[in-house]
Motif scaffolding. Structure first.
Motif, PDB file in Angstrom:
ATOM      1  N   ASN A 352     -81.907 -49.579  20.769  1.00  0.00           N
ATOM      2  CA  ASN A 352     -81.215 -49.426  21.892  1.00  0.00           C
ATOM      3  C   ASN A 352     -80.403 -49.973  23.075  1.00  0.00           C
ATOM      4  O   ASN A 352     -79.853 -50.143  23.373  1.00  0.00           O
ATOM      5  CB  ASN A 352     -82.197 -48.111  22.690  1.00  0.00           C
ATOM      6  CG  ASN A 352     -82.347 -46.895  22.274  1.00  0.00           C
ATOM      7  OD1 ASN A 352     -81.737 -46.470  21.579  1.00  0.00           O
ATOM      8  ND2 ASN A 352     -83.669 -46.406  22.117  1.00  0.00           N
ATOM      9  N   ASP A 353     -81.184 -51.602  22.717  1.00  0.00           N
ATOM     10  CA  ASP A 353     -80.653 -52.377  24.017  1.00  0.00           C
ATOM     11  C   ASP A 353     -80.313 -53.441  22.951  1.00  0.00           C
ATOM     12  O   ASP A 353     -80.019 -54.382  23.482  1.00  0.00           O
ATOM     13  CB  ASP A 353     -81.676 -52.600  25.059  1.00  0.00           C
ATOM     14  CG  ASP A 353     -81.055 -53.372  26.193  1.00  0.00           C
ATOM     15  OD1 ASP A 353     -79.611 -52.953  26.270  1.00  0.00           O
ATOM     16  OD2 ASP A 353     -81.975 -54.164  26.924  1.00  0.00           O
ATOM     17  N   TYR A 354     -80.474 -54.092  21.798  1.00  0.00           N
ATOM     18  CA  TYR A 354     -79.673 -54.669  20.532  1.00  0.00           C
ATOM     19  C   TYR A 354     -79.129 -54.652  20.076  1.00  0.00           C
ATOM     20  O   TYR A 354     -79.629 -53.287  19.195  1.00  0.00           O
ATOM     21  CB  TYR A 354     -81.170 -55.176  20.156  1.00  0.00           C
ATOM     22  CG  TYR A 354     -82.479 -55.654  21.698  1.00  0.00           C
ATOM     23  CD1 TYR A 354     -82.519 -57.424  21.451  1.00  0.00           C
ATOM     24  CD2 TYR A 354     -82.952 -55.090  21.592  1.00  0.00           C
ATOM     25  CE1 TYR A 354     -83.292 -57.605  22.585  1.00  0.00           C
ATOM     26  CE2 TYR A 354     -84.164 -55.482  23.084  1.00  0.00           C
ATOM     27  CZ  TYR A 354     -84.566 -56.893  23.326  1.00  0.00           C
ATOM     28  OH  TYR A 354     -85.200 -56.981  24.037  1.00  0.00           O
ATOM     29  N   ILE A 355     -78.241 -55.397  19.123  1.00  0.00           N
ATOM     30  CA  ILE A 355     -76.752 -55.519  18.431  1.00  0.00           C
ATOM     31  C   ILE A 355     -77.376 -56.389  17.509  1.00  0.00           C
ATOM     32  O   ILE A 355     -77.598 -57.860  18.324  1.00  0.00           O
ATOM     33  CB  ILE A 355     -75.682 -54.834  18.725  1.00  0.00           C
ATOM     34  CG1 ILE A 355     -75.402 -56.300  19.563  1.00  0.00           C
ATOM     35  CG2 ILE A 355     -75.477 -54.000  20.044  1.00  0.00           C
ATOM     36  CD1 ILE A 355     -74.173 -56.452  19.940  1.00  0.00           C
ATOM     37  N   LEU A 356     -76.947 -56.915  16.378  1.00  0.00           N
ATOM     38  CA  LEU A 356     -76.239 -57.848  15.304  1.00  0.00           C
ATOM     39  C   LEU A 356     -75.559 -57.705  15.290  1.00  0.00           C
ATOM     40  O   LEU A 356     -74.552 -56.619  15.288  1.00  0.00           O
ATOM     41  CB  LEU A 356     -77.005 -57.648  14.004  1.00  0.00           C
ATOM     42  CG  LEU A 356     -76.885 -58.327  12.979  1.00  0.00           C
ATOM     43  CD1 LEU A 356     -77.248 -59.748  13.288  1.00  0.00           C
ATOM     44  CD2 LEU A 356     -77.565 -58.083  11.984  1.00  0.00           C
ATOM     45  N   SER A 357     -75.109 -58.971  15.632  1.00  0.00           N
ATOM     46  CA  SER A 357     -73.443 -59.383  15.592  1.00  0.00           C
ATOM     47  C   SER A 357     -72.999 -61.098  14.879  1.00  0.00           C
ATOM     48  O   SER A 357     -73.812 -61.744  15.048  1.00  0.00           O
ATOM     49  CB  SER A 357     -72.411 -59.765  17.161  1.00  0.00           C
ATOM     50  OG  SER A 357     -71.778 -59.368  17.319  1.00  0.00           O
ATOM     51  N   THR A 358     -72.138 -61.014  14.099  1.00  0.00           N
ATOM     52  CA  THR A 358     -72.045 -62.220  13.158  1.00  0.00           C
ATOM     53  C   THR A 358     -70.919 -62.804  13.807  1.00  0.00           C
ATOM     54  O   THR A 358     -69.156 -61.629  13.691  1.00  0.00           O
ATOM     55  CB  THR A 358     -72.146 -62.055  11.586  1.00  0.00           C
ATOM     56  OG1 THR A 358     -71.443 -61.172  11.707  1.00  0.00           O
ATOM     57  CG2 THR A 358     -73.855 -61.687  11.364  1.00  0.00           C
ATOM     58  N   SER A 359     -70.808 -64.439  13.717  1.00  0.00           N
ATOM     59  CA  SER A 359     -69.350 -64.591  13.366  1.00  0.00           C
ATOM     60  C   SER A 359     -68.956 -65.431  13.050  1.00  0.00           C
ATOM     61  O   SER A 359     -69.734 -66.078  11.602  1.00  0.00           O
ATOM     62  CB  SER A 359     -69.960 -65.581  14.775  1.00  0.00           C
ATOM     63  OG  SER A 359     -70.585 -66.910  14.958  1.00  0.00           O
ATOM     64  N   PHE A 360     -68.108 -66.716  13.393  1.00  0.00           N
ATOM     65  CA  PHE A 360     -67.704 -67.542  12.061  1.00  0.00           C
ATOM     66  C   PHE A 360     -68.142 -69.297  12.406  1.00  0.00           C
ATOM     67  O   PHE A 360     -67.647 -69.549  13.437  1.00  0.00           O
ATOM     68  CB  PHE A 360     -66.579 -67.236  11.411  1.00  0.00           C
ATOM     69  CG  PHE A 360     -66.981 -66.209  10.330  1.00  0.00           C
ATOM     70  CD1 PHE A 360     -68.041 -66.201   8.748  1.00  0.00           C
ATOM     71  CD2 PHE A 360     -65.767 -64.819  10.960  1.00  0.00           C
ATOM     72  CE1 PHE A 360     -67.514 -65.375   8.318  1.00  0.00           C
ATOM     73  CE2 PHE A 360     -66.328 -64.117  10.396  1.00  0.00           C
ATOM     74  CZ  PHE A 360     -66.756 -64.197   8.751  1.00  0.00           C
ATOM     75  N   ARG A 361     -68.456 -69.786  11.552  1.00  0.00           N
ATOM     76  CA  ARG A 361     -68.805 -71.555  12.322  1.00  0.00           C
ATOM     77  C   ARG A 361     -68.152 -72.174  11.324  1.00  0.00           C
ATOM     78  O   ARG A 361     -68.859 -72.317  10.784  1.00  0.00           O
ATOM     79  CB  ARG A 361     -69.988 -71.834  13.349  1.00  0.00           C
ATOM     80  CG  ARG A 361     -69.561 -73.334  13.779  1.00  0.00           C
ATOM     81  CD  ARG A 361     -70.812 -73.811  14.499  1.00  0.00           C
ATOM     82  NE  ARG A 361     -71.362 -72.503  15.358  1.00  0.00           N
ATOM     83  CZ  ARG A 361     -72.387 -72.675  16.276  1.00  0.00           C
ATOM     84  NH1 ARG A 361     -73.272 -73.739  15.241  1.00  0.00           N
ATOM     85  NH2 ARG A 361     -72.888 -71.143  16.906  1.00  0.00           N
TER      86      ARG A 361
END
Length: 720
Positions: A352-361
């Motif tokens: 409910n209060d957490y998400i997984l998110s991915t970025s690029f480096r």
């Protein structure tokens, strides 16, 4: 901060890397997939000219490994995971499988693909055991009940193309989808709308909303040019959907609309869906791009926003109509990429209060778990190099398509759990497993032959601007190197788009070359995605200039570091990368020893006249002006106009049925080079479109390219 990494699969690969024994004499090297025997490996690594090493990887074997997973989708009722798999040995068609059993959803000649936007994607969905998919041959949507066979649920109308399905959670007989109508095929008269499909009656109707936008040019002046990412709130009351307009692409300028959508009930109490109601508009500024709406709960959804110069996660509250940044400050990484295909996703709700998110480096995926309420976050360090199509399965469980530096693209499941009963970011651990096909593991896996990437950032000596690139060195344990004092030749690989990216991770095509003694340099030139808006905008008005200059500088500076032999560089690319290869050979004729263009652009003027709707305004920004108001600029930027300058041998490969870059682009370039006495060869592959899908094509294209470079370097000393 305590993080536990649980990844037995990676430990197995490491063990294989240290223990596997392979090989045979170089003049009789066995292809990977056969057993060369315990005494086959050379007792002592040999020296042989770079580029002429024998390799366990051959083009035929690589073609058989091209069963690529193209999408993953989750049944939100049952939690079952499905994926779409491309089959090169079956003409390149897509099949659907259930993970982890690999059970096929259907038998027979079905091809689960869409040609919406020409690049497709988002072609299947599952709900409560029933699967729906778009079939390429007739463009109809089919329903597959548990244990059943495909049955059409849309009319026989090949002019209608469907993608990006969503099932209404309260009235599951109704699908919402993006429909691309090709009834009238003149430019903007191809109409993209959100439609409602009644899977019981086969009736397809428009959602009937009055879009809150000013009049637009084209056949539907009161509608946006494009739509994607329709996402329903968990209670089915709201629809979030992305919209954008010519002349922009979705990653340049786009909005998200939130529309009312509530079931209606007749006198008998039977539910149906009415038209979309009032829509609120998020992101009206032409200079920002929004994307990837994903509902957190019935009252809020997260999305991406590049307003601060990088694609970062934001959140929208339906009750207040307000948005806010999820992170406490801007992270100078892109949490997303160019959405050339429907359905791409880099985030999922965990709890409910957490998400997984991915970025690029540096062309590599980074994992963040973000707490929605206060914006704090925890980064996870994983062995994964690239991931996309992230989908929620259950609390704390997601699946996605991904690859590491030593494992190709496959399906992964990640479980993120608290160590204690009380949820805390610094107490989260993760477990990572493969659940997709692993046919490539059927043979002993030659990890010692795998070249590993290194990210480089160079500086343009004239402008001082950064140039990003990724390099894979020659790698083959049967060889101690090239001849004494020799540096390796380098294949400069230019990605397509042009607003796209090269990423780290295992690609068998790359390994085919590095295991033969070539270096491989993928250039993320100015204009590439995942390095921020400013870096991407460097290409505006300068396509054919910045991309070429950055590629030239990257190979020169890598040579100055003593890593490659810059005098033996070859350049290759597909689509927009093929254009850059053409242009580099014509404008820097003394740098590259040879080149290969695959389904590349040679004449911008004739291409602009026939471009499909999705990209029909794309070139105008990256070239500048139009062919009509600035004909000299468009002539000069077209590689065919400078074909007389091309001195290096050029191999051209193209599909006969390419709907994006027509095959006459290849024929025109062939004729122009021949007219001026240049060395050029063209191979047209029947039955292929924009890219290779068939095993025989993949095999032949790779064989031709390897032989082309070897011939240039030393006159057919060896074959692929």
């Amino acid at each position: 901060m305590r993080i536990v990494y649980v990844c037995l699969f990676e430990l197995v690969l490491l063990a294989l890397h240290n223990a596997v024994v392979f090989g045979s004499p170089v003049d009789s090297q066995a292809p990977f997939g056969t057993n060369p025997g315990p005494d086959a490996r050379l007792s002592k690594p040999q020296r042989r000219p770079y580029g002429f090493w024998d390799s366990l990887f051959n083009p035929e074997w690589v073609a058989r490994q091209e069963n690529v997973i193209e999408d993953v989708f989750v049944d939100q009722v049952t939690g079952d995971v499905y994926y779409s798999e491309r089959r090169p040995t079956e003409g390149g068609r897509n099949i659907l499988r259930k993970a982890p059993t690999q059970e096929a959803v259907f038998d027979g000649p079905w091809d689960a693909r869409s040609r919406a936007h020409e690049y497709g994607g988002g072609h299947a969905i599952a709900h409560n055991g029933t699967v729906y998919f778009s079939n390429l041959s007739d463009n109809r949507v089919y329903q597959v009940l548990p244990g059943g066979v495909p049955k059409p649920v849309t009319p026989a109308c090949p002019e209608w193309r469907y993608a990006d399905f969503i099932v209404h959670p309260l009235v599951p007989r109704f699908l919402l989808a993006i429909r691309e109508d090709h009834t009238y095929t003149l430019g903007d008269c191809i109409v993209n709308t959100i439609v409602i499909i009644d899977t019981e009656t086969g009736v397809v109707r428009g959602a009937g909303t009055a879009w809150p936008v000013p009049p637009q040019p084209g056949c539907e002046p009161d509608a946006p040019s494009f739509l994607d990412s329709p996402r329903l709130s968990p209670d089915g009351r709201y629809l979030a959907i992305r919209a954008w307009y010519h002349p922009y692409m979705s990653w340049e300028s786009s909005e998200i609309w939130v529309c009312d959508l509530q079931p209606q009930y007749d006198s008998a109490g039977e539910a149906t869906l009415g038209n979309l109601g009032l829509c609120n508009r998020i992101g009206e500024d032409e200079e920002i791009a929004l994307g990837e709406p994903n509902w957190v709960n019935a009252k809020s959804f997260m999305f991406t926003n590049d307003v601060d110069g990088y694609i970062n996660p934001w959140i929208y509250d339906v009750r207040t109509g307000k948005t806010r940044r999820l992170l406490p400050s801007v992270v100078n990484e892109d949490f997303g990429e160019a959405t050339w295909r429907f359905g791409m996703s880099h985030n999922a709700v965990l709890y409910n209060d957490y998400i997984l998110s991915t970025s690029f480096r540096d062309g590599r995926s980074q994992f963040y778990v973000i707490k929605i309420s206060d914006g704090t976050y925890q980064r996870f360090h994983t062995p994964l190099a690239y991931v996309s199509y992230i989908r929620r399965v259950a609390d704390g469980v997601v699946v996605f398509i991904g690859m590491t530096d030593t494992t190709p693209l496959t399906l992964w499941k990640m479980s993120i759990k608290p160590r204690a009963q009380v949820m805390a970011l610094d107490e989260l651990t993760y477990e990572l497993n493969t659940i997709g096909h692993t046919d490539w593991m059927d043979d002993a896996f030659p990890v010692a032959y795998i070249s590993l990437p290194t990210a480089y950032t160079f500086n343009n000596p004239t402008t001082g601007e950064s140039i990003h690139a990724i390099y894979w060195p020659p790698t083959n344990p049967d060889y101690a190197g090239g001849l004494p004092g020799e540096l390796p030749p380098v294949v400069v690989n230019v990605h397509g788009g042009p607003t796209h990216m090269a990423q780290q991770g295992l690609n068998w095509e790359t390994q085919l070359f590095t295991s033969r003694g070539f270096g491989w340099l993928s250039v993320n030139y100015g204009g590439s995605m995942t390095y921020g808006v400013e870096y991407r905008n460097r290409l505006l008005g300068k396509w054919g200039i910045v991309d070429v200059d950055d590629s030239v500088q990257a190979v020169k500076q890598l040579g100055e570091l003593g890593i490659v032999d810059g005098s033996r560089a070859v350049i290759r690319g597909g689509s927009a990368g093929g254009f850059t290869a053409f242009t580099a050979l014509a404008t820097v004729p003394d740098l590259f020893a040879a080149g290969t263009s695959m389904f590349g652009v040679s004449d911008l003027r004739t291409l602009q006249a026939v471009l499909h709707k999705f990209e029909s305004h794309y070139l105008l920004k990256y070239v500048g002006g139009t062919p009509e108001n600035d004909p000299e600029l468009w002539r000069e930027r077209s590689p065919v106009s400078n074909a007389a300058n091309i001195k290096s041998p050029l191999l051209i490969l193209h599909g006969a049925e390419d709907p994006v870059v027509p095959v006459d682009q290849a024929v025109t370039m062939l004729d122009a080079i021949k007219k001026h006495g240049g060395r050029v060869e063209l191979r047209i592959f029947e039955g292929e479109g924009h890219g290779w899908r068939q095993a025989e094509t993949i095999k032949e294209a790779l064989e031709r390219e390897i032989n082309w470079y070897r011939d240039v370097f030393s006159g057919n000393q060896s074959s692929a």
